[in-house]
Design a protein around this motif. Structure first.
Motif, PDB file in Angstrom:
ATOM      1  N   ILE A  11       0.831  -1.206   0.000  1.00  0.00           N
ATOM      2  CA  ILE A  11       0.000   0.000   0.000  1.00  0.00           C
ATOM      3  C   ILE A  11       0.863   1.251   0.000  1.00  0.00           C
ATOM      4  O   ILE A  11       0.582   2.221  -0.712  1.00  0.00           O
ATOM      5  CB  ILE A  11      -0.986  -0.022   1.188  1.00  0.00           C
ATOM      6  CG1 ILE A  11      -2.025  -1.126   0.972  1.00  0.00           C
ATOM      7  CG2 ILE A  11      -1.664   1.334   1.382  1.00  0.00           C
ATOM      8  CD1 ILE A  11      -2.927  -1.379   2.157  1.00  0.00           C
ATOM      9  N   ASN A  14       2.032   1.991  -3.422  1.00  0.00           N
ATOM     10  CA  ASN A  14       0.937   2.543  -4.237  1.00  0.00           C
ATOM     11  C   ASN A  14       0.695   4.011  -3.905  1.00  0.00           C
ATOM     12  O   ASN A  14       0.420   4.822  -4.792  1.00  0.00           O
ATOM     13  CB  ASN A  14      -0.342   1.732  -4.034  1.00  0.00           C
ATOM     14  CG  ASN A  14      -0.237   0.325  -4.584  1.00  0.00           C
ATOM     15  OD1 ASN A  14       0.604   0.040  -5.436  1.00  0.00           O
ATOM     16  ND2 ASN A  14      -1.067  -0.563  -4.091  1.00  0.00           N
ATOM     17  N   ARG A  17       3.457   6.026  -5.499  1.00  0.00           N
ATOM     18  CA  ARG A  17       3.246   6.129  -6.948  1.00  0.00           C
ATOM     19  C   ARG A  17       2.147   7.149  -7.259  1.00  0.00           C
ATOM     20  O   ARG A  17       2.301   7.991  -8.155  1.00  0.00           O
ATOM     21  CB  ARG A  17       2.889   4.748  -7.509  1.00  0.00           C
ATOM     22  CG  ARG A  17       2.858   4.707  -9.009  1.00  0.00           C
ATOM     23  CD  ARG A  17       2.832   3.293  -9.574  1.00  0.00           C
ATOM     24  NE  ARG A  17       2.230   2.314  -8.702  1.00  0.00           N
ATOM     25  CZ  ARG A  17       1.381   1.378  -9.107  1.00  0.00           C
ATOM     26  NH1 ARG A  17       1.037   1.281 -10.365  1.00  0.00           N
ATOM     27  NH2 ARG A  17       0.880   0.504  -8.249  1.00  0.00           N
ATOM     28  N   ALA A  18       1.047   7.107  -6.501  1.00  0.00           N
ATOM     29  CA  ALA A  18      -0.052   8.047  -6.720  1.00  0.00           C
ATOM     30  C   ALA A  18       0.394   9.484  -6.430  1.00  0.00           C
ATOM     31  O   ALA A  18       0.051  10.410  -7.172  1.00  0.00           O
ATOM     32  CB  ALA A  18      -1.246   7.672  -5.847  1.00  0.00           C
ATOM     33  N   GLU A  64      -7.765   9.958  -6.580  1.00  0.00           N
ATOM     34  CA  GLU A  64      -7.393   8.566  -6.855  1.00  0.00           C
ATOM     35  C   GLU A  64      -8.393   7.647  -6.170  1.00  0.00           C
ATOM     36  O   GLU A  64      -8.954   7.988  -5.140  1.00  0.00           O
ATOM     37  CB  GLU A  64      -5.975   8.309  -6.327  1.00  0.00           C
ATOM     38  CG  GLU A  64      -5.330   7.060  -6.827  1.00  0.00           C
ATOM     39  CD  GLU A  64      -5.230   6.992  -8.336  1.00  0.00           C
ATOM     40  OE1 GLU A  64      -6.037   6.263  -8.943  1.00  0.00           O
ATOM     41  OE2 GLU A  64      -4.354   7.646  -8.917  1.00  0.00           O
ATOM     42  N   PHE A  68      -7.082   1.715  -6.311  1.00  0.00           N
ATOM     43  CA  PHE A  68      -5.687   1.873  -6.733  1.00  0.00           C
ATOM     44  C   PHE A  68      -4.759   1.823  -5.532  1.00  0.00           C
ATOM     45  O   PHE A  68      -3.726   1.157  -5.563  1.00  0.00           O
ATOM     46  CB  PHE A  68      -5.486   3.182  -7.499  1.00  0.00           C
ATOM     47  CG  PHE A  68      -4.056   3.384  -7.910  1.00  0.00           C
ATOM     48  CD1 PHE A  68      -3.538   2.723  -9.006  1.00  0.00           C
ATOM     49  CD2 PHE A  68      -3.219   4.205  -7.178  1.00  0.00           C
ATOM     50  CE1 PHE A  68      -2.212   2.875  -9.373  1.00  0.00           C
ATOM     51  CE2 PHE A  68      -1.892   4.365  -7.533  1.00  0.00           C
ATOM     52  CZ  PHE A  68      -1.384   3.700  -8.638  1.00  0.00           C
ATOM     53  N   ILE A  69      -5.122   2.526  -4.474  1.00  0.00           N
ATOM     54  CA  ILE A  69      -4.261   2.578  -3.291  1.00  0.00           C
ATOM     55  C   ILE A  69      -4.181   1.214  -2.612  1.00  0.00           C
ATOM     56  O   ILE A  69      -3.095   0.741  -2.269  1.00  0.00           O
ATOM     57  CB  ILE A  69      -4.757   3.648  -2.288  1.00  0.00           C
ATOM     58  CG1 ILE A  69      -4.787   5.040  -2.934  1.00  0.00           C
ATOM     59  CG2 ILE A  69      -3.917   3.634  -1.014  1.00  0.00           C
ATOM     60  CD1 ILE A  69      -3.460   5.564  -3.421  1.00  0.00           C
ATOM     61  N   GLY A  72      -3.809  -1.709  -5.974  1.00  0.00           N
ATOM     62  CA  GLY A  72      -2.835  -1.465  -7.031  1.00  0.00           C
ATOM     63  C   GLY A  72      -3.427  -1.442  -8.422  1.00  0.00           C
ATOM     64  O   GLY A  72      -2.719  -1.542  -9.407  1.00  0.00           O
ATOM     65  N   LYS A  73      -4.753  -1.304  -8.506  1.00  0.00           N
ATOM     66  CA  LYS A  73      -5.390  -1.272  -9.818  1.00  0.00           C
ATOM     67  C   LYS A  73      -6.492  -0.237  -9.826  1.00  0.00           C
ATOM     68  O   LYS A  73      -7.080   0.074  -8.798  1.00  0.00           O
ATOM     69  CB  LYS A  73      -5.954  -2.636 -10.189  1.00  0.00           C
ATOM     70  CG  LYS A  73      -7.075  -3.109  -9.275  1.00  0.00           C
ATOM     71  CD  LYS A  73      -7.613  -4.449  -9.712  1.00  0.00           C
ATOM     72  CE  LYS A  73      -8.799  -4.826  -8.837  1.00  0.00           C
ATOM     73  NZ  LYS A  73      -9.427  -6.040  -9.279  1.00  0.00           N
TER      74      LYS A  73
END
Length: 111
Positions: A11, A14, A17-18, A64, A68-69, A72-73
């Protein structure tokens, strides 16, 4: 030193990355979230898990999805289309729309 949990590492990566995709530094995002830069850094490194309150803030600030967080998608195109249509409804009418969707989904389960 605290042991890092695999889920927190996933997490945290992620979140990083976000944040980077949004063009924000840890300092700026932590300021917006009202947490210390050290705390955000620890979350991104997997030292700490993220609270639900901070997850909510993060998703709102970075625009976001929690999918996603946490996973991961990104949500599917169908999920995005439905979410966009619901978001376009006047706030005072959203509860009625959600109730109607619940009824429709229950009917669809019976078929």
């Amino acid at each position: 030193m605290r042991e890092k949990k695999e889920l927190n590492l996933f997490i945290g990566a992620n979140i990083q990355r976000a944040r980077e995709n949004a063009g924000l530094t840890q300092e700026k995002l932590s300021e917006l979230m009202d947490i210390s830069p050290n705390h955000l850094s620890a979350i991104e490194r997997g030292v700490y898990g993220i609270s639900l309150e901070n997850l909510y803030k993060l998703c709102m600030l970075l625009n976001e999805s929690a999918d996603f967080i946490l996973l991961g998608k990104a949500p599917s195109n169908a999920d995005n289309a439905i979410a966009q249509k619901i978001a376009a409804v006047r706030p005072e009418c959203r509860e009625q729309v959600m109730e109607g969707l619940s009824v429709l989904l229950e009917l669809a389960k019976k078929k």
